[in-house]
Each structure stands twice: as structure tokens, then as C-alpha cells.
Motif scaffolding. Structure first.
Motif, PDB file in Angstrom:
ATOM      1  N   ALA A 247      -0.395 -12.349 -16.611  1.00 41.57           N
ATOM      2  CA  ALA A 247      -0.332 -11.087 -17.352  1.00 41.57           C
ATOM      3  C   ALA A 247      -1.223 -10.033 -16.698  1.00 41.57           C
ATOM      4  CB  ALA A 247      -0.745 -11.308 -18.806  1.00 41.57           C
ATOM      5  N   SER A 248      -2.388 -10.441 -16.226  1.00 42.01           N
ATOM      6  CA  SER A 248      -3.305  -9.511 -15.565  1.00 42.01           C
ATOM      7  C   SER A 248      -2.709  -8.976 -14.265  1.00 42.01           C
ATOM      8  CB  SER A 248      -4.636 -10.212 -15.284  1.00 42.01           C
ATOM      9  OG  SER A 248      -5.503  -9.356 -14.595  1.00 42.01           O
ATOM     10  N   ILE A 249      -2.089  -9.854 -13.501  1.00 49.20           N
ATOM     11  CA  ILE A 249      -1.453  -9.437 -12.244  1.00 49.20           C
ATOM     12  C   ILE A 249      -0.302  -8.471 -12.537  1.00 49.20           C
ATOM     13  CG2 ILE A 249      -0.037 -10.249 -10.310  1.00 49.20           C
ATOM     14  CD1 ILE A 249      -1.829 -12.786 -10.304  1.00 49.20           C
ATOM     15  N   ALA A 250       0.506  -8.776 -13.557  1.00 48.05           N
ATOM     16  CA  ALA A 250       1.620  -7.900 -13.923  1.00 48.05           C
ATOM     17  C   ALA A 250       1.110  -6.526 -14.362  1.00 48.05           C
ATOM     18  CB  ALA A 250       2.453  -8.536 -15.031  1.00 48.05           C
ATOM     19  N   GLU A 251       0.024  -6.496 -15.131  1.00 47.06           N
ATOM     20  CA  GLU A 251      -0.563  -5.232 -15.567  1.00 47.06           C
ATOM     21  C   GLU A 251      -1.101  -4.439 -14.388  1.00 47.06           C
ATOM     22  OE1 GLU A 251      -1.874  -2.063 -17.819  1.00 47.06           O
ATOM     23  OE2 GLU A 251      -0.466  -3.655 -18.320  1.00 47.06           O
ATOM     24  N   ASP A 252      -1.745  -5.112 -13.444  1.00 48.84           N
ATOM     25  CA  ASP A 252      -2.242  -4.434 -12.246  1.00 48.84           C
ATOM     26  C   ASP A 252      -1.092  -3.828 -11.448  1.00 48.84           C
ATOM     27  OD1 ASP A 252      -4.837  -5.075 -12.881  1.00 48.84           O
ATOM     28  OD2 ASP A 252      -5.006  -6.705 -11.422  1.00 48.84           O
ATOM     29  N   GLN A 253      -0.006  -4.564 -11.304  1.00 47.72           N
ATOM     30  CA  GLN A 253       1.145  -4.061 -10.557  1.00 47.72           C
ATOM     31  C   GLN A 253       1.784  -2.881 -11.277  1.00 47.72           C
ATOM     32  OE1 GLN A 253       3.519  -7.583 -10.045  1.00 47.72           O
ATOM     33  NE2 GLN A 253       2.514  -8.113  -8.120  1.00 47.72           N
ATOM     34  N   ARG A 254       1.855  -2.943 -12.603  1.00 48.02           N
ATOM     35  CA  ARG A 254       2.407  -1.836 -13.376  1.00 48.02           C
ATOM     36  C   ARG A 254       1.534  -0.595 -13.205  1.00 48.02           C
ATOM     37  NH1 ARG A 254       1.416   1.206 -17.164  1.00 48.02           N
ATOM     38  NH2 ARG A 254      -0.454   0.138 -17.833  1.00 48.02           N
ATOM     39  N   ARG A 255       0.225  -0.785 -13.251  1.00 46.52           N
ATOM     40  CA  ARG A 255      -0.706   0.328 -13.105  1.00 46.52           C
ATOM     41  C   ARG A 255      -0.616   0.936 -11.708  1.00 46.52           C
ATOM     42  NH1 ARG A 255      -5.844  -1.930 -13.844  1.00 46.52           N
ATOM     43  NH2 ARG A 255      -5.029  -2.685 -15.805  1.00 46.52           N
ATOM     44  N   LEU A 256      -0.474   0.090 -10.687  1.00 42.21           N
ATOM     45  CA  LEU A 256      -0.349   0.599  -9.325  1.00 42.21           C
ATOM     46  C   LEU A 256       0.946   1.379  -9.131  1.00 42.21           C
ATOM     47  CD1 LEU A 256      -1.731  -2.351  -7.189  1.00 42.21           C
ATOM     48  CD2 LEU A 256      -2.761  -0.101  -7.521  1.00 42.21           C
ATOM     49  N   GLN A 257       2.002   0.939  -9.768  1.00 42.87           N
ATOM     50  CA  GLN A 257       3.275   1.645  -9.653  1.00 42.87           C
ATOM     51  C   GLN A 257       3.233   2.976 -10.394  1.00 42.87           C
ATOM     52  OE1 GLN A 257       6.131  -1.211 -11.023  1.00 42.87           O
ATOM     53  NE2 GLN A 257       6.286  -2.213  -9.036  1.00 42.87           N
ATOM     54  N   ALA A 258       2.373   3.088 -11.420  1.00 46.39           N
ATOM     55  CA  ALA A 258       2.265   4.319 -12.184  1.00 46.39           C
ATOM     56  C   ALA A 258       1.485   5.392 -11.432  1.00 46.39           C
ATOM     57  CB  ALA A 258       1.599   4.045 -13.531  1.00 46.39           C
ATOM     58  N   VAL A 259       0.708   5.012 -10.437  1.00 45.54           N
ATOM     59  CA  VAL A 259      -0.096   5.967  -9.680  1.00 45.54           C
ATOM     60  C   VAL A 259       0.816   6.902  -8.898  1.00 45.54           C
ATOM     61  CG1 VAL A 259      -1.737   6.202  -7.780  1.00 45.54           C
ATOM     62  CG2 VAL A 259      -2.108   4.468  -9.523  1.00 45.54           C
ATOM     63  N   LYS A 260       0.579   8.199  -9.059  1.00 42.85           N
ATOM     64  CA  LYS A 260       1.365   9.190  -8.332  1.00 42.85           C
ATOM     65  C   LYS A 260       0.550   9.870  -7.238  1.00 42.85           C
ATOM     66  CE  LYS A 260       4.441  10.222 -12.147  1.00 42.85           C
ATOM     67  NZ  LYS A 260       4.880  11.219 -13.094  1.00 42.85           N
ATOM     68  N   TYR A 261      -0.777   9.923  -7.433  1.00 41.59           N
ATOM     69  CA  TYR A 261      -1.632  10.624  -6.481  1.00 41.59           C
ATOM     70  C   TYR A 261      -2.851   9.764  -6.168  1.00 41.59           C
ATOM     71  CZ  TYR A 261       1.222  14.378  -8.313  1.00 41.59           C
ATOM     72  OH  TYR A 261       2.282  15.136  -8.705  1.00 41.59           O
ATOM     73  N   ARG A 262      -3.249   9.752  -4.887  1.00 43.01           N
ATOM     74  CA  ARG A 262      -4.423   8.974  -4.466  1.00 43.01           C
ATOM     75  C   ARG A 262      -5.097   9.716  -3.318  1.00 43.01           C
ATOM     76  NH1 ARG A 262      -2.347   4.068  -3.850  1.00 43.01           N
ATOM     77  NH2 ARG A 262      -3.066   3.423  -5.876  1.00 43.01           N
ATOM     78  N   ASP A 263      -6.437   9.723  -3.339  1.00 39.77           N
ATOM     79  CA  ASP A 263      -7.167  10.368  -2.248  1.00 39.77           C
ATOM     80  C   ASP A 263      -7.684   9.311  -1.277  1.00 39.77           C
ATOM     81  OD1 ASP A 263      -9.390   9.244  -3.478  1.00 39.77           O
ATOM     82  OD2 ASP A 263     -10.441  11.130  -3.773  1.00 39.77           O
ATOM     83  N   ALA A 264      -8.334   9.757  -0.235  1.00 38.71           N
ATOM     84  CA  ALA A 264      -8.816   8.843   0.808  1.00 38.71           C
ATOM     85  C   ALA A 264      -9.905   7.916   0.304  1.00 38.71           C
ATOM     86  CB  ALA A 264      -9.320   9.646   2.003  1.00 38.71           C
ATOM     87  N   SER A 265     -10.587   8.281  -0.759  1.00 40.16           N
ATOM     88  CA  SER A 265     -11.651   7.443  -1.316  1.00 40.16           C
ATOM     89  C   SER A 265     -11.122   6.382  -2.268  1.00 40.16           C
ATOM     90  CB  SER A 265     -12.665   8.312  -2.064  1.00 40.16           C
ATOM     91  OG  SER A 265     -13.242   9.246  -1.195  1.00 40.16           O
ATOM     92  N   GLY A 266      -9.820   6.418  -2.548  1.00 38.01           N
ATOM     93  CA  GLY A 266      -9.225   5.422  -3.437  1.00 38.01           C
ATOM     94  C   GLY A 266      -9.095   5.898  -4.875  1.00 38.01           C
ATOM     95  N   ASN A 267      -9.561   7.108  -5.175  1.00 39.95           N
ATOM     96  CA  ASN A 267      -9.375   7.653  -6.520  1.00 39.95           C
ATOM     97  C   ASN A 267      -7.886   7.867  -6.750  1.00 39.95           C
ATOM     98  OD1 ASN A 267     -12.206   7.948  -7.056  1.00 39.95           O
ATOM     99  ND2 ASN A 267     -12.180   9.721  -5.707  1.00 39.95           N
ATOM    100  N   SER A 268      -7.428   7.589  -7.958  1.00 44.12           N
ATOM    101  CA  SER A 268      -6.000   7.734  -8.224  1.00 44.12           C
ATOM    102  C   SER A 268      -5.782   8.422  -9.560  1.00 44.12           C
ATOM    103  CB  SER A 268      -5.314   6.369  -8.206  1.00 44.12           C
ATOM    104  OG  SER A 268      -5.861   5.534  -9.199  1.00 44.12           O
ATOM    105  N   TRP A 269      -4.578   8.948  -9.729  1.00 39.77           N
ATOM    106  CA  TRP A 269      -4.192   9.645 -10.949  1.00 39.77           C
ATOM    107  C   TRP A 269      -2.701   9.463 -11.145  1.00 39.77           C
ATOM    108  CZ3 TRP A 269      -2.714  15.345 -11.343  1.00 39.77           C
ATOM    109  CH2 TRP A 269      -2.615  15.751 -12.676  1.00 39.77           C
TER     110      TRP A 269
END
Length: 113
Positions: A29-51
Motif C-alpha cells: 500500500a505504501s509503494i502504491a501511494e508513493d507511485q500515485r503521488r509521483l504520478q501526481a507531480v506536475k512540476y519539479r525543480d533541480a533540488s527535488g522540490n515538487s508541486w
């Protein structure tokens, strides 16, 4: 990795999971949630910040756009260029070392040093 080492690591992880009450379902469940969260990311900077593009923009986005940077620059879902349109060579126009000694040193000279 040899089979004995792998079995040892698996046994260690199973003991630690039992010690902390972690189930394989919780890990899945944790892995699935992480993958869902990563797919939801639309913007990311070079430092790894995401939105994800929803809600108020985080400080790093506000600072970057205030400095004149386009939000599209941070998009993680940029349109992929068709395979035929991709360059096969190197574009030397943006080479920061163009015109310097580093741009003229041959590979054999670098290996000899």
C-alpha cells in the motif's frame, strides 16, 4: 548477489518487519501511494522540490516565476520529441567551454595526464 546472501537479507527484513508489526500488505500500500503521488507531480525543480499544480504555489515556484522563469520549465510531463526529430549528435552551441583550452584538448592528452 549469491543465493545465500539474498536469503540472509530476506530473513533479516522479515524479522525486522515482524518486530515493528509491518505487514507485506502495508508495504504494498505504501509503494502504491508513493507511485500515485509521483504520478501526481506536475512540476519539479533541480533540488527535488515538487508541486502537483493544485492549491497555492509553493515558495520555490513563486520565487522562480518572480525571477522570470517559466512554469513550463519545471514541467515533468514535457512533450517528448518524436524519435526522428531527436538529435543524434551533440549541440556545441551551448558548450560552456567553447573557445577555451578545455574545448581543444584531445582525449588522449587527458588520459596521459
Amino acid at each position: 548477489m549469491d543465493e545465500r546472501k539474498r536469503d540472509s537479507i530476506v530473513a533479516y527484513l522479515q524479522r525486522r518487519m515482524a518486530e515493528f508489526g509491518i505487514t507485506s500488505e502495508a508495504i504494498a500500500a505504501s509503494i502504491a501511494e508513493d507511485q500515485r503521488r509521483l504520478q501526481a507531480v506536475k512540476y519539479r525543480d533541480a533540488s527535488g522540490n515538487s508541486w502537483d499544480g493544485e492549491g497555492a504555489a509553493p515558495q520555490w515556484v513563486v520565487q522562480a516565476t518572480s525571477a522570470g522563469q517559466s512554469l513550463d520549465h519545471f514541467s515533468v510531463r514535457r512533450a517528448e520529441a518524436p524519435q526522428s526529430a531527436r538529435q543524434t549528435g551533440v549541440d556545441w552551441r551551448d558548450d560552456p567551454f567553447a573557445g577555451t583550452r578545455l574545448a581543444t584538448v584531445k582525449g588522449e592528452q587527458l588520459q596521459a595526464n
